[in-house]
Design a protein around this motif. Structure first.
Motif, PDB file in Angstrom:
ATOM      1  N   TRP A 198       0.321  30.707  13.053  1.00 46.57           N
ATOM      2  CA  TRP A 198       0.703  29.831  11.944  1.00 46.57           C
ATOM      3  C   TRP A 198       2.108  30.166  11.434  1.00 46.57           C
ATOM      4  CZ3 TRP A 198       0.288  25.427   9.685  1.00 46.57           C
ATOM      5  CH2 TRP A 198       0.888  25.242   8.433  1.00 46.57           C
ATOM      6  N   HIS A 199       2.399  31.453  11.285  1.00 49.50           N
ATOM      7  CA  HIS A 199       3.716  31.829  10.776  1.00 49.50           C
ATOM      8  C   HIS A 199       4.821  31.495  11.782  1.00 49.50           C
ATOM      9  CE1 HIS A 199       3.038  33.611   6.842  1.00 49.50           C
ATOM     10  NE2 HIS A 199       1.881  34.074   7.306  1.00 49.50           N
ATOM     11  N   LEU A 200       4.518  31.608  13.070  1.00 52.99           N
ATOM     12  CA  LEU A 200       5.500  31.183  14.073  1.00 52.99           C
ATOM     13  C   LEU A 200       5.752  29.689  13.963  1.00 52.99           C
ATOM     14  CD1 LEU A 200       4.336  33.229  17.213  1.00 52.99           C
ATOM     15  CD2 LEU A 200       6.428  33.574  15.857  1.00 52.99           C
ATOM     16  N   PHE A 201       4.691  28.920  13.753  1.00 53.27           N
ATOM     17  CA  PHE A 201       4.812  27.469  13.588  1.00 53.27           C
ATOM     18  C   PHE A 201       5.554  27.136  12.299  1.00 53.27           C
ATOM     19  CE2 PHE A 201       2.909  23.519  11.813  1.00 53.27           C
ATOM     20  CZ  PHE A 201       3.351  22.612  12.779  1.00 53.27           C
ATOM     21  N   SER A 202       5.201  27.841  11.232  1.00 56.76           N
ATOM     22  CA  SER A 202       5.830  27.587   9.937  1.00 56.76           C
ATOM     23  C   SER A 202       7.328  27.886   9.984  1.00 56.76           C
ATOM     24  CB  SER A 202       5.164  28.452   8.857  1.00 56.76           C
ATOM     25  OG  SER A 202       5.784  28.249   7.599  1.00 56.76           O
ATOM     26  N   PHE A 203       7.684  29.008  10.602  1.00 59.70           N
ATOM     27  CA  PHE A 203       9.095  29.375  10.691  1.00 59.70           C
ATOM     28  C   PHE A 203       9.839  28.503  11.704  1.00 59.70           C
ATOM     29  CE2 PHE A 203      12.556  31.777  12.694  1.00 59.70           C
ATOM     30  CZ  PHE A 203      13.339  32.056  11.581  1.00 59.70           C
ATOM     31  N   GLY A 204       9.261  28.412  12.917  1.00 55.81           N
ATOM     32  CA  GLY A 204       9.978  27.736  13.999  1.00 55.81           C
ATOM     33  C   GLY A 204      10.041  26.237  13.871  1.00 55.81           C
ATOM     34  N   PHE A 205       8.936  25.608  13.483  1.00 58.51           N
ATOM     35  CA  PHE A 205       8.910  24.147  13.422  1.00 58.51           C
ATOM     36  C   PHE A 205       9.133  23.604  12.017  1.00 58.51           C
ATOM     37  CE2 PHE A 205       6.681  20.146  12.661  1.00 58.51           C
ATOM     38  CZ  PHE A 205       7.346  19.323  13.565  1.00 58.51           C
ATOM     39  N   ILE A 206       8.233  23.968  11.095  1.00 61.63           N
ATOM     40  CA  ILE A 206       8.311  23.371   9.761  1.00 61.63           C
ATOM     41  C   ILE A 206       9.657  23.659   9.099  1.00 61.63           C
ATOM     42  CG2 ILE A 206       7.302  23.336   7.453  1.00 61.63           C
ATOM     43  CD1 ILE A 206       4.626  24.055   8.669  1.00 61.63           C
ATOM     44  N   SER A 207      10.119  24.886   9.212  1.00 63.69           N
ATOM     45  CA  SER A 207      11.329  25.283   8.487  1.00 63.69           C
ATOM     46  C   SER A 207      12.606  25.121   9.314  1.00 63.69           C
ATOM     47  CB  SER A 207      11.193  26.720   8.002  1.00 63.69           C
ATOM     48  OG  SER A 207      10.072  26.862   7.146  1.00 63.69           O
ATOM     49  N   VAL A 208      12.741  25.877  10.390  1.00 68.55           N
ATOM     50  CA  VAL A 208      14.013  25.910  11.120  1.00 68.55           C
ATOM     51  C   VAL A 208      14.243  24.635  11.932  1.00 68.55           C
ATOM     52  CG1 VAL A 208      15.323  27.106  12.907  1.00 68.55           C
ATOM     53  CG2 VAL A 208      14.079  28.412  11.180  1.00 68.55           C
ATOM     54  N   PHE A 209      13.236  24.200  12.698  1.00 63.59           N
ATOM     55  CA  PHE A 209      13.440  23.003  13.518  1.00 63.59           C
ATOM     56  C   PHE A 209      13.754  21.783  12.670  1.00 63.59           C
ATOM     57  CE2 PHE A 209      11.713  19.036  15.203  1.00 63.59           C
ATOM     58  CZ  PHE A 209      12.510  18.886  16.342  1.00 63.59           C
ATOM     59  N   GLN A 210      13.019  21.593  11.593  1.00 64.04           N
ATOM     60  CA  GLN A 210      13.257  20.401  10.775  1.00 64.04           C
ATOM     61  C   GLN A 210      14.616  20.460  10.079  1.00 64.04           C
ATOM     62  OE1 GLN A 210       9.643  18.030   9.310  1.00 64.04           O
ATOM     63  NE2 GLN A 210       9.171  20.131   8.702  1.00 64.04           N
ATOM     64  N   GLN A 211      15.080  21.660   9.740  1.00 62.71           N
ATOM     65  CA  GLN A 211      16.433  21.761   9.200  1.00 62.71           C
ATOM     66  C   GLN A 211      17.472  21.504  10.294  1.00 62.71           C
ATOM     67  OE1 GLN A 211      17.593  21.872   6.199  1.00 62.71           O
ATOM     68  NE2 GLN A 211      15.547  21.925   5.292  1.00 62.71           N
ATOM     69  N   TRP A 212      17.171  21.944  11.522  1.00 61.87           N
ATOM     70  CA  TRP A 212      18.053  21.597  12.643  1.00 61.87           C
ATOM     71  C   TRP A 212      18.132  20.086  12.776  1.00 61.87           C
ATOM     72  CZ3 TRP A 212      16.753  18.628  16.859  1.00 61.87           C
ATOM     73  CH2 TRP A 212      17.755  18.505  17.842  1.00 61.87           C
ATOM     74  N   LEU A 213      16.984  19.413  12.670  1.00 63.25           N
ATOM     75  CA  LEU A 213      16.949  17.956  12.797  1.00 63.25           C
ATOM     76  C   LEU A 213      17.809  17.297  11.717  1.00 63.25           C
ATOM     77  CD1 LEU A 213      13.736  15.857  13.430  1.00 63.25           C
ATOM     78  CD2 LEU A 213      15.412  15.146  11.741  1.00 63.25           C
ATOM     79  N   LEU A 214      17.648  17.729  10.463  1.00 66.99           N
ATOM     80  CA  LEU A 214      18.407  17.144   9.361  1.00 66.99           C
ATOM     81  C   LEU A 214      19.905  17.389   9.513  1.00 66.99           C
ATOM     82  CD1 LEU A 214      16.049  18.048   6.381  1.00 66.99           C
ATOM     83  CD2 LEU A 214      16.338  15.821   7.475  1.00 66.99           C
ATOM     84  N   TRP A 215      20.258  18.455  10.188  1.00 62.61           N
ATOM     85  CA  TRP A 215      21.665  18.732  10.500  1.00 62.61           C
ATOM     86  C   TRP A 215      22.122  17.875  11.672  1.00 62.61           C
ATOM     87  CZ3 TRP A 215      22.773  21.932  15.054  1.00 62.61           C
ATOM     88  CH2 TRP A 215      24.143  22.194  15.234  1.00 62.61           C
ATOM     89  N   ALA A 216      21.289  17.798  12.712  1.00 64.35           N
ATOM     90  CA  ALA A 216      21.681  17.121  13.949  1.00 64.35           C
ATOM     91  C   ALA A 216      21.875  15.618  13.761  1.00 64.35           C
ATOM     92  CB  ALA A 216      20.634  17.375  15.041  1.00 64.35           C
ATOM     93  N   ILE A 217      21.107  14.987  12.850  1.00 61.18           N
ATOM     94  CA  ILE A 217      21.265  13.540  12.668  1.00 61.18           C
ATOM     95  C   ILE A 217      22.592  13.180  12.009  1.00 61.18           C
ATOM     96  CG2 ILE A 217      18.793  13.025  12.641  1.00 61.18           C
ATOM     97  CD1 ILE A 217      18.889  12.979   9.605  1.00 61.18           C
ATOM     98  N   THR A 218      23.261  14.182  11.412  1.00 54.52           N
ATOM     99  CA  THR A 218      24.559  13.909  10.786  1.00 54.52           C
ATOM    100  C   THR A 218      25.731  14.168  11.727  1.00 54.52           C
ATOM    101  OG1 THR A 218      24.927  16.154   9.907  1.00 54.52           O
ATOM    102  CG2 THR A 218      23.573  14.658   8.592  1.00 54.52           C
ATOM    103  N   LEU A 219      25.487  14.825  12.863  1.00 51.20           N
ATOM    104  CA  LEU A 219      26.572  15.237  13.756  1.00 51.20           C
ATOM    105  C   LEU A 219      27.381  14.084  14.352  1.00 51.20           C
ATOM    106  CD1 LEU A 219      25.015  18.273  15.658  1.00 51.20           C
ATOM    107  CD2 LEU A 219      26.618  18.283  13.734  1.00 51.20           C
ATOM    108  N   PRO A 220      26.785  12.888  14.583  1.00 52.71           N
ATOM    109  CA  PRO A 220      27.618  11.796  15.115  1.00 52.71           C
ATOM    110  C   PRO A 220      28.868  11.512  14.292  1.00 52.71           C
ATOM    111  CG  PRO A 220      25.317  11.206  15.321  1.00 52.71           C
ATOM    112  CD  PRO A 220      25.357  12.496  14.537  1.00 52.71           C
ATOM    113  N   VAL A 221      28.818  11.829  13.003  1.00 49.31           N
ATOM    114  CA  VAL A 221      29.999  11.614  12.156  1.00 49.31           C
ATOM    115  C   VAL A 221      31.166  12.461  12.656  1.00 49.31           C
ATOM    116  CG1 VAL A 221      30.918  11.907   9.819  1.00 49.31           C
ATOM    117  CG2 VAL A 221      28.614  10.990  10.153  1.00 49.31           C
ATOM    118  N   LEU A 222      30.877  13.642  13.198  1.00 42.36           N
ATOM    119  CA  LEU A 222      31.936  14.529  13.672  1.00 42.36           C
ATOM    120  C   LEU A 222      32.611  14.011  14.941  1.00 42.36           C
ATOM    121  CD1 LEU A 222      30.340  18.041  13.060  1.00 42.36           C
ATOM    122  CD2 LEU A 222      32.026  16.841  11.660  1.00 42.36           C
TER     123      LEU A 222
END
Length: 338
Positions: A156-180
């Motif tokens: 659960w903690h691997l899922f919470s850290f890897g997916f819920i927290s880090v991956f979703q923040q990666w996603l929120l960052w990655a969707i803005t990258l086309p602007v660059l």
């Protein structure tokens, strides 16, 4: 590694590493204190580090509070923050003058303003639904935590850290990258302005869908003045009129189109298929899976929901009226229940 993979096709290593070379030259010069912040690292690297830090913070907060909706609370805030970071980091003005003297937004500035409109509206909608109240959590997380696999707390903690927290923040960052992919400090091209208008159009559609759902849920829950045309919907427990007669999740569909349209900014330079689309693709896949989970819970809660699902598409709006298919589907359900 993520940054290298994301950019290996979009730009050459020379372009990516150039700011680091400039920083080294600057620091060895006679006036190292004058080095520009933007020379310290490409904005994609600096913002990527920021995204990872936010992800770690979300994980720590979830551990301390037992609440897994910290990313949800930041969902509408982080993408505009990244875009304003690009504006600040590259010292790009919001507006600039063309050769003819016409004042227009820069590409970075214009996209940041559009993202801000999206963020303010979505934050307001999340707030009025109680998302920022103490202990407020998306009801689906309780269901996810009940899955047998998460009885193993390490998993659960691997899922919470890897997916819920880090991956979703990666996603929120990655969707803005086309602007660059656009040039900083340059006026927005006509195609950029077209993309911004299209994005605002999808934001409007999402706003209408959220407002229709908000009105219906309040009327259903609080017995407020009800509309005669929605009498059957109140009994069934879910909305099948307005935009929801064309799509079961029109707001989610509009959200997908918002970031797909932003991705189009990278197509101007790099063509229709490029690595800037990874974030957009991840968002679409995540929202499809999220909708599937919502559908599962809705079907269990509302007996007539499966009949609704047979007549109305889950995401992509129907091009033809669904009035007759809906009537036929609900009539068939009533016949079976007798």
């Amino acid at each position: 590694v993520t940054v290298s993979v994301l950019y290996c096709d979009a730009m050459s290593f020379a372009v990516v590493l150039q700011p680091f070379a400039e920083l080294g030259t600057c620091l060895m010069s006679a006036a190292p204190a004058a080095c520009a912040p933007a020379a310290a690292a490409p904005p994609v690297v600096a913002s990527g580090i920021l995204a990872f830090g936010i992800g770690v913070l979300c994980y720590v907060l979830s551990c301390l509070t037992g609440n897994d909706s910290w990313v949800d609370r930041l969902w509408s805030i982080v993408p505009p923050a990244h875009m304003w970071f690009y504006v600040w980091y590259t010292k790009t003005p919001l507006f600039t003058s063309t050769a003819s003297g016409t004042v227009l937004p820069t590409a970075y500035g214009g996209y940041a303003l559009v993202a801000t409109v999206w963020g303010i509206r979505l934050t307001f909608n999340f707030w009025r639904r109680g998302g920022y109240q103490p202990g407020g959590e998306d009801y689906r997380w309780e269901h996810v935590r009940s899955w047998p696999v998460w009885k193993n707390r390490v998993l659960w903690h691997l899922f919470s850290f890897g997916f819920i927290s880090v991956f979703q923040q990666w996603l929120l960052w990655a969707i803005t990258l086309p602007v660059l992919s656009r040039e900083p400090r340059k006026v927005a091209a006509p195609v950029d302005l077209g993309i911004m208008v299209a994005t605002l159009t999808f934001i409007l559609i999402e706003t209408i869908a959220d407002q229709q759902q908000w009105n219906f849920q309040n009327e259903k829950r609080d017995n407020k003045p009800r509309r005669a045309e929605l009498a059957d919907d109140y009994k069934r427990g879910f909305l099948t009129h307005g935009l929801f007669a064309r799509s079961r999740h029109p707001n989610v569909w509009a959200e997908q189109q918002i970031w797909t349209t932003i991705y189009a900014a990278s197509m101007i330079t790099y063509g229709p298929a490029n690595w800037f689309g990874l974030g957009c693709l991840a968002l679409v896949l995540l929202t499809v899976r999220s909708c599937a989970l919502t559908e599962q819970l809705s079907a269990a809660k509302y007996p007539a929901y499966r009949a609704y699902a047979r007549a109305v598409p889950m995401l992509v709006p129907a091009t033809r009226s669904t009035t007759e298919p809906l009537k036929a589907s609900f009539a068939k359900l009533e016949t079976k229940s007798k």
